[in-house]
Design a protein around this motif. Structure first.
Motif, PDB file in Angstrom:
ATOM      1  N   UNK A   5       0.599  -1.317   0.180  1.00 43.53           N
ATOM      2  CA  UNK A   5      -0.066  -0.124  -0.162  1.00 43.53           C
ATOM      3  C   UNK A   5       0.687   1.791  -0.423  1.00 43.53           C
ATOM      4  N   UNK A   6       0.856   1.777  -0.534  1.00 46.48           N
ATOM      5  CA  UNK A   6       1.586   3.338  -1.540  1.00 46.48           C
ATOM      6  C   UNK A   6       1.214   4.390   0.619  1.00 46.48           C
ATOM      7  N   UNK A   7       2.371   4.713   0.815  1.00 45.75           N
ATOM      8  CA  UNK A   7       2.282   5.228   2.247  1.00 45.75           C
ATOM      9  C   UNK A   7       1.616   6.715   2.238  1.00 45.75           C
ATOM     10  N   UNK A   8       1.189   7.069   0.814  1.00 45.14           N
ATOM     11  CA  UNK A   8      -0.295   8.669   1.063  1.00 45.14           C
ATOM     12  C   UNK A   8      -2.015   7.825   1.155  1.00 45.14           C
ATOM     13  N   UNK A   9      -1.815   6.649   1.223  1.00 45.54           N
ATOM     14  CA  UNK A   9      -2.706   6.057   1.716  1.00 45.54           C
ATOM     15  C   UNK A   9      -2.736   5.436   2.810  1.00 45.54           C
ATOM     16  N   UNK A  10      -4.660   5.076   3.552  1.00 44.87           N
ATOM     17  CA  UNK A  10      -4.618   5.394   4.933  1.00 44.87           C
ATOM     18  C   UNK A  10      -4.654   3.527   4.944  1.00 44.87           C
ATOM     19  N   UNK A  11      -3.999   2.816   6.266  1.00 48.81           N
ATOM     20  CA  UNK A  11      -3.667   1.358   6.001  1.00 48.81           C
ATOM     21  C   UNK A  11      -4.675   0.872   6.986  1.00 48.81           C
ATOM     22  N   UNK A  12      -5.518   1.853   7.195  1.00 49.34           N
ATOM     23  CA  UNK A  12      -6.579   1.315   8.370  1.00 49.34           C
ATOM     24  C   UNK A  12      -7.392   1.300   7.823  1.00 49.34           C
ATOM     25  N   UNK A  13      -8.313   0.544   7.769  1.00 51.61           N
ATOM     26  CA  UNK A  13      -9.662  -0.819   7.095  1.00 51.61           C
ATOM     27  C   UNK A  13      -8.879  -1.905   5.810  1.00 51.61           C
TER      28      UNK A  13
END
Length: 168
Positions: A5-13
């Motif tokens: 997952x790219x760092x600019x996107x939230x990992x939550x969910x």
């Protein structure tokens, strides 16, 4: 294809921890996995090399002519992960599935040494094959076509079955 997952996107969910991996095979370009999507169906995915097993994931969809097929597969994967009804794969009609099955049965018989007549009897029944003169029979032509088309499919033509119809 699955990537970190790219760092600019939230990992939550992120739903990657819900992937029901049935089989996994490591290769130079990553790990090929088969994931259960319910109803006896599965999707084949590639987790790219260098992506940690438990890392949050993103789907990679190249901007190419197969993009719509990949979007459909990603939709099916997300539906399975979110416990929603997974839409059926509609790329092949029932008639196309039946033809593909007969093609594979015919070429399997031919590769095992069966004659075209033997194959026709297995596919259509001995009574129906015996009703006509074999040399001029439409069933003979059909079986020969099944074998010819199946050999083309085995040679790489099967990919056409897996793609959406495209305008030329």
């Amino acid at each position: 294809m699955l990537d970190a997952l790219p760092s600019v996107l939230p990992a939550e969910g992120n739903l990657s921890d819900l992937l029901a991996v049935m089989d996994a095979k490591a290769a130079a370009d990553g790990v090929y996995v088969r994931c259960d999507i319910g109803g006896g169906r599965s999707l084949h995915l590639l987790r790219l090399a260098g992506v940690a097993e438990r890392a949050p994931l993103a789907v990679v969809i190249p901007l190419d002519t197969d993009g719509l097929d990949r979007i459909e597969a990603a939709t099916r994967l997300l539906c399975a992960l979110m416990r929603r009804s997974v839409p059926p794969d509609r790329r092949l009609t029932e008639r196309q599935r039946q033809r593909a099955r007969r093609m594979l049965q015919a070429v399997d018989g031919r590769m095992s040494g069966a004659s075209y007549r033997d194959i026709a009897q297995a596919l259509y029944g001995p009574d129906r094959v015996g009703e006509e003169s074999w040399k001029t029979s439409a069933l003979r032509d059909a079986v020969m076509g099944f074998v010819r088309d199946a050999r083309a499919m085995i040679g790489g033509g099967y990919r056409r079955l897996l793609r959406r119809r495209r305008r030329k």
